[in-house]
Scaffold this motif. Structure first.
Motif, PDB file in Angstrom:
ATOM      1  N   LEU A   1      -4.230   1.460   7.367  1.00 32.22           N
ATOM      2  CA  LEU A   1      -3.315   0.612   6.590  1.00 32.22           C
ATOM      3  C   LEU A   1      -2.439   1.413   5.622  1.00 32.22           C
ATOM      4  CD1 LEU A   1      -5.501  -2.526   5.685  1.00 32.22           C
ATOM      5  CD2 LEU A   1      -4.110  -2.114   7.722  1.00 32.22           C
ATOM      6  N   LEU A   2      -2.366   2.721   5.822  1.00 37.08           N
ATOM      7  CA  LEU A   2      -1.649   3.571   4.880  1.00 37.08           C
ATOM      8  C   LEU A   2      -0.255   3.976   5.356  1.00 37.08           C
ATOM      9  CD1 LEU A   2      -4.624   5.797   3.675  1.00 37.08           C
ATOM     10  CD2 LEU A   2      -3.763   3.648   2.708  1.00 37.08           C
ATOM     11  N   GLY A   3       0.287   3.244   6.300  1.00 31.45           N
ATOM     12  CA  GLY A   3       1.629   3.534   6.792  1.00 31.45           C
ATOM     13  C   GLY A   3       1.591   4.398   8.036  1.00 31.45           C
ATOM     14  N   GLY A   4       2.671   4.390   8.755  1.00 35.76           N
ATOM     15  CA  GLY A   4       2.762   5.151   9.993  1.00 35.76           C
ATOM     16  C   GLY A   4       4.186   5.099  10.501  1.00 35.76           C
ATOM     17  N   GLY A   5       4.340   5.031  11.805  1.00 36.35           N
ATOM     18  CA  GLY A   5       5.659   4.956  12.407  1.00 36.35           C
ATOM     19  C   GLY A   5       6.038   3.526  12.737  1.00 36.35           C
ATOM     20  N   GLY A   6       7.137   3.355  13.419  1.00 38.18           N
ATOM     21  CA  GLY A   6       7.568   2.048  13.901  1.00 38.18           C
ATOM     22  C   GLY A   6       7.662   0.994  12.812  1.00 38.18           C
ATOM     23  N   VAL A   7       7.203  -0.207  13.143  1.00 37.14           N
ATOM     24  CA  VAL A   7       7.234  -1.340  12.221  1.00 37.14           C
ATOM     25  C   VAL A   7       6.457  -1.015  10.946  1.00 37.14           C
ATOM     26  CG1 VAL A   7       6.447  -3.726  11.890  1.00 37.14           C
ATOM     27  CG2 VAL A   7       7.521  -3.062  14.032  1.00 37.14           C
ATOM     28  N   ASP A   8       5.314  -0.389  11.105  1.00 37.46           N
ATOM     29  CA  ASP A   8       4.445  -0.042   9.977  1.00 37.46           C
ATOM     30  C   ASP A   8       5.207   0.815   8.959  1.00 37.46           C
ATOM     31  OD1 ASP A   8       2.128   0.176   8.446  1.00 37.46           O
ATOM     32  OD2 ASP A   8       1.172   1.634   9.767  1.00 37.46           O
ATOM     33  N   GLY A   9       5.838   1.860   9.423  1.00 34.20           N
ATOM     34  CA  GLY A   9       6.597   2.736   8.529  1.00 34.20           C
ATOM     35  C   GLY A   9       7.771   2.023   7.895  1.00 34.20           C
ATOM     36  N   ALA A  10       8.464   1.194   8.672  1.00 31.91           N
ATOM     37  CA  ALA A  10       9.622   0.460   8.144  1.00 31.91           C
ATOM     38  C   ALA A  10       9.205  -0.499   7.036  1.00 31.91           C
ATOM     39  CB  ALA A  10      10.323  -0.301   9.276  1.00 31.91           C
ATOM     40  N   ILE A  11       8.095  -1.205   7.239  1.00 32.20           N
ATOM     41  CA  ILE A  11       7.623  -2.146   6.219  1.00 32.20           C
ATOM     42  C   ILE A  11       7.182  -1.396   4.970  1.00 32.20           C
ATOM     43  CG2 ILE A  11       5.753  -3.766   5.657  1.00 32.20           C
ATOM     44  CD1 ILE A  11       6.124  -4.919   8.514  1.00 32.20           C
ATOM     45  N   HIS A  12       6.460  -0.304   5.135  1.00 29.14           N
ATOM     46  CA  HIS A  12       6.023   0.476   3.967  1.00 29.14           C
ATOM     47  C   HIS A  12       7.227   1.035   3.193  1.00 29.14           C
ATOM     48  CE1 HIS A  12       1.597   0.839   3.661  1.00 29.14           C
ATOM     49  NE2 HIS A  12       1.646   0.416   4.920  1.00 29.14           N
ATOM     50  N   ARG A  13       8.233   1.545   3.904  1.00 28.28           N
ATOM     51  CA  ARG A  13       9.418   2.088   3.227  1.00 28.28           C
ATOM     52  C   ARG A  13      10.160   0.993   2.457  1.00 28.28           C
ATOM     53  NH1 ARG A  13       9.569   4.919   7.981  1.00 28.28           N
ATOM     54  NH2 ARG A  13      11.084   3.512   8.928  1.00 28.28           N
TER      55      ARG A  13
ATOM     56  N   LYS B   1      -0.138   1.566  -2.546  1.00 26.52           N
ATOM     57  CA  LYS B   1      -1.179   1.561  -3.579  1.00 26.52           C
ATOM     58  C   LYS B   1      -2.189   0.430  -3.328  1.00 26.52           C
ATOM     59  CE  LYS B   1      -1.816   1.608  -8.571  1.00 26.52           C
ATOM     60  NZ  LYS B   1      -1.165   1.543  -9.878  1.00 26.52           N
ATOM     61  N   GLU B   2      -1.685  -0.763  -3.016  1.00 25.45           N
ATOM     62  CA  GLU B   2      -2.599  -1.885  -2.739  1.00 25.45           C
ATOM     63  C   GLU B   2      -3.372  -1.663  -1.443  1.00 25.45           C
ATOM     64  OE1 GLU B   2      -2.834  -6.753  -2.373  1.00 25.45           O
ATOM     65  OE2 GLU B   2      -0.897  -5.846  -2.851  1.00 25.45           O
ATOM     66  N   CYS B   3      -2.704  -1.136  -0.418  1.00 24.26           N
ATOM     67  CA  CYS B   3      -3.379  -0.884   0.864  1.00 24.26           C
ATOM     68  C   CYS B   3      -4.549   0.092   0.711  1.00 24.26           C
ATOM     69  CB  CYS B   3      -2.387  -0.366   1.906  1.00 24.26           C
ATOM     70  SG  CYS B   3      -1.342  -1.661   2.598  1.00 24.26           S
ATOM     71  N   ARG B   4      -4.418   1.025  -0.212  1.00 19.68           N
ATOM     72  CA  ARG B   4      -5.508   1.982  -0.447  1.00 19.68           C
ATOM     73  C   ARG B   4      -6.787   1.294  -0.924  1.00 19.68           C
ATOM     74  NH1 ARG B   4      -1.533   6.347  -2.899  1.00 19.68           N
ATOM     75  NH2 ARG B   4      -1.314   7.662  -1.046  1.00 19.68           N
ATOM     76  N   THR B   5      -6.667   0.106  -1.492  1.00 20.17           N
ATOM     77  CA  THR B   5      -7.842  -0.620  -1.994  1.00 20.17           C
ATOM     78  C   THR B   5      -8.529  -1.454  -0.910  1.00 20.17           C
ATOM     79  OG1 THR B   5      -6.676  -2.662  -2.649  1.00 20.17           O
ATOM     80  CG2 THR B   5      -6.711  -0.826  -4.252  1.00 20.17           C
ATOM     81  N   LEU B   6      -7.925  -1.556   0.272  1.00 18.64           N
ATOM     82  CA  LEU B   6      -8.427  -2.463   1.310  1.00 18.64           C
ATOM     83  C   LEU B   6      -9.443  -1.843   2.269  1.00 18.64           C
ATOM     84  CD1 LEU B   6      -5.127  -4.340   2.223  1.00 18.64           C
ATOM     85  CD2 LEU B   6      -6.940  -5.049   0.647  1.00 18.64           C
ATOM     86  N   ASN B   7      -9.647  -0.532   2.178  1.00 18.42           N
ATOM     87  CA  ASN B   7     -10.620   0.152   3.052  1.00 18.42           C
ATOM     88  C   ASN B   7     -10.332  -0.025   4.537  1.00 18.42           C
ATOM     89  OD1 ASN B   7     -12.179   1.120   0.810  1.00 18.42           O
ATOM     90  ND2 ASN B   7     -12.955  -0.968   0.596  1.00 18.42           N
ATOM     91  N   GLY B   8      -9.071   0.008   4.901  1.00 16.64           N
ATOM     92  CA  GLY B   8      -8.691  -0.051   6.312  1.00 16.64           C
ATOM     93  C   GLY B   8      -8.873  -1.428   6.919  1.00 16.64           C
ATOM     94  N   CYS B   9      -8.732  -1.473   8.239  1.00 16.65           N
ATOM     95  CA  CYS B   9      -8.812  -2.737   8.970  1.00 16.65           C
ATOM     96  C   CYS B   9      -9.224  -2.427  10.407  1.00 16.65           C
ATOM     97  CB  CYS B   9      -7.456  -3.433   8.938  1.00 16.65           C
ATOM     98  SG  CYS B   9      -7.418  -5.083   9.665  1.00 16.65           S
ATOM     99  N   LYS B  10     -10.094  -3.248  10.965  1.00 20.45           N
ATOM    100  CA  LYS B  10     -10.535  -3.069  12.351  1.00 20.45           C
ATOM    101  C   LYS B  10      -9.539  -3.697  13.317  1.00 20.45           C
ATOM    102  CE  LYS B  10     -15.398  -2.843  11.263  1.00 20.45           C
ATOM    103  NZ  LYS B  10     -16.709  -3.442  11.389  1.00 20.45           N
ATOM    104  N   THR B  11      -9.518  -3.198  14.531  1.00 14.82           N
ATOM    105  CA  THR B  11      -8.642  -3.718  15.579  1.00 14.82           C
ATOM    106  C   THR B  11      -8.893  -5.209  15.777  1.00 14.82           C
ATOM    107  OG1 THR B  11      -8.643  -1.566  16.658  1.00 14.82           O
ATOM    108  CG2 THR B  11      -7.933  -3.446  17.984  1.00 14.82           C
ATOM    109  N   GLY B  12      -7.809  -5.978  15.789  1.00 12.86           N
ATOM    110  CA  GLY B  12      -7.886  -7.420  15.989  1.00 12.86           C
ATOM    111  C   GLY B  12      -8.063  -8.218  14.711  1.00 12.86           C
ATOM    112  N   GLN B  13      -8.351  -7.550  13.624  1.00 16.23           N
ATOM    113  CA  GLN B  13      -8.540  -8.217  12.338  1.00 16.23           C
ATOM    114  C   GLN B  13      -7.234  -8.201  11.538  1.00 16.23           C
ATOM    115  OE1 GLN B  13     -11.471  -9.885  11.588  1.00 16.23           O
ATOM    116  NE2 GLN B  13     -11.743  -9.389  13.750  1.00 16.23           N
ATOM    117  N   ALA B  14      -7.249  -8.831  10.357  1.00 18.24           N
ATOM    118  CA  ALA B  14      -6.051  -8.905   9.530  1.00 18.24           C
ATOM    119  C   ALA B  14      -6.430  -8.900   8.053  1.00 18.24           C
ATOM    120  CB  ALA B  14      -5.262 -10.169   9.861  1.00 18.24           C
ATOM    121  N   LYS B  15      -5.579  -8.274   7.240  1.00 23.05           N
ATOM    122  CA  LYS B  15      -5.733  -8.253   5.786  1.00 23.05           C
ATOM    123  C   LYS B  15      -4.368  -8.511   5.162  1.00 23.05           C
ATOM    124  CE  LYS B  15      -9.840  -5.393   5.631  1.00 23.05           C
ATOM    125  NZ  LYS B  15     -10.504  -4.256   4.953  1.00 23.05           N
ATOM    126  N   ILE B  16      -4.370  -9.014   3.941  1.00 20.70           N
ATOM    127  CA  ILE B  16      -3.116  -9.423   3.300  1.00 20.70           C
ATOM    128  C   ILE B  16      -2.870  -8.669   2.002  1.00 20.70           C
ATOM    129  CG2 ILE B  16      -4.175 -11.341   2.028  1.00 20.70           C
ATOM    130  CD1 ILE B  16      -1.586 -12.977   2.780  1.00 20.70           C
TER     131      ILE B  16
END
Length: 177
Positions: A35-47, A55-70
């Motif tokens: 959840l710490l950013g990457g390429g594609g849509v992920d990078g665009a949204i983070h930018r 900063k908030e994503c760092r508090t979420l401890n990641g996310c498993k495939t198929g799951q969702a966090k807000i």
């Protein structure tokens, strides 16, 4: 400009362009498991959202495939970002189950947070290699099923397409149904 199509008795909207520019309650981020950013849509949204999102994503401890966090939307027009991790395509049955989970769990979370407009990218169809036509079938059928089960809840669902080709895939799948 938003256009819509009827799919299984439900009005689904689609937009071609940059998901980060949409004026909706919530954007869905096709994230990686950190959840710490990457390429594609992920990078665009983070930018576009700015440093607060990371900063908030760092508090979420990641996310498993198929799951969702807000999280909050920060510098986006959207008030929220729902992060979901799609499967890396392998051709196995579990791919569609995990991809379906991305849409279902995102919509469940949207309802919990009283979100009434949400934009989804074509989850897993970029570097994760999910064929766009197969991914569109999973996405649309999962969304229609969720809407059937939540008919008392008013939500506008937008399929945000990066390009015209992706929009054509959604239209093709809708016309086949």
């Amino acid at each position: 400009m938003l256009e819509f199509e009827e799919y299984n008795g439900h009005k689904l909207y689609y937009d071609i362009g940059d998901i980060t520019k949409l004026d909706v309650d919530c954007l869905v981020n096709a994230a990686n498991s950190s959840l710490l950013g990457g390429g594609g849509v992920d990078g665009a949204i983070h930018r576009a959202a700015g440093r607060g999102l990371l900063k908030e994503c760092r508090t979420l401890n990641g996310c498993k495939t198929g799951q969702a966090k807000i999280t909050k939307g920060y510098n986006l027009k959207a008030h929220y970002v729902i992060h979901t991790v799609g499967p890396v395509y392998s051709g196995s049955k579990s791919d569609s189950e995990k991809l379906s989970g991305c849409y279902k769990n995102s919509l469940d979370l949207a309802r919990v947070y009283d979100i009434h407009s949400i934009a989804f990218p074509a989850i897993s169809t970029g570097v994760y290699g999910y064929p766009k036509d197969k991914a569109a079938k999973v996405a649309l059928s999962t969304i229609a099923h969720w809407l059937d089960e939540n008919e008392d809840y008013d939500i506008k669902i937008i399929m945000s397409c990066f390009d015209e080709y992706t929009a054509k895939i959604y239209k093709m799948v809708i016309s086949e149904n």
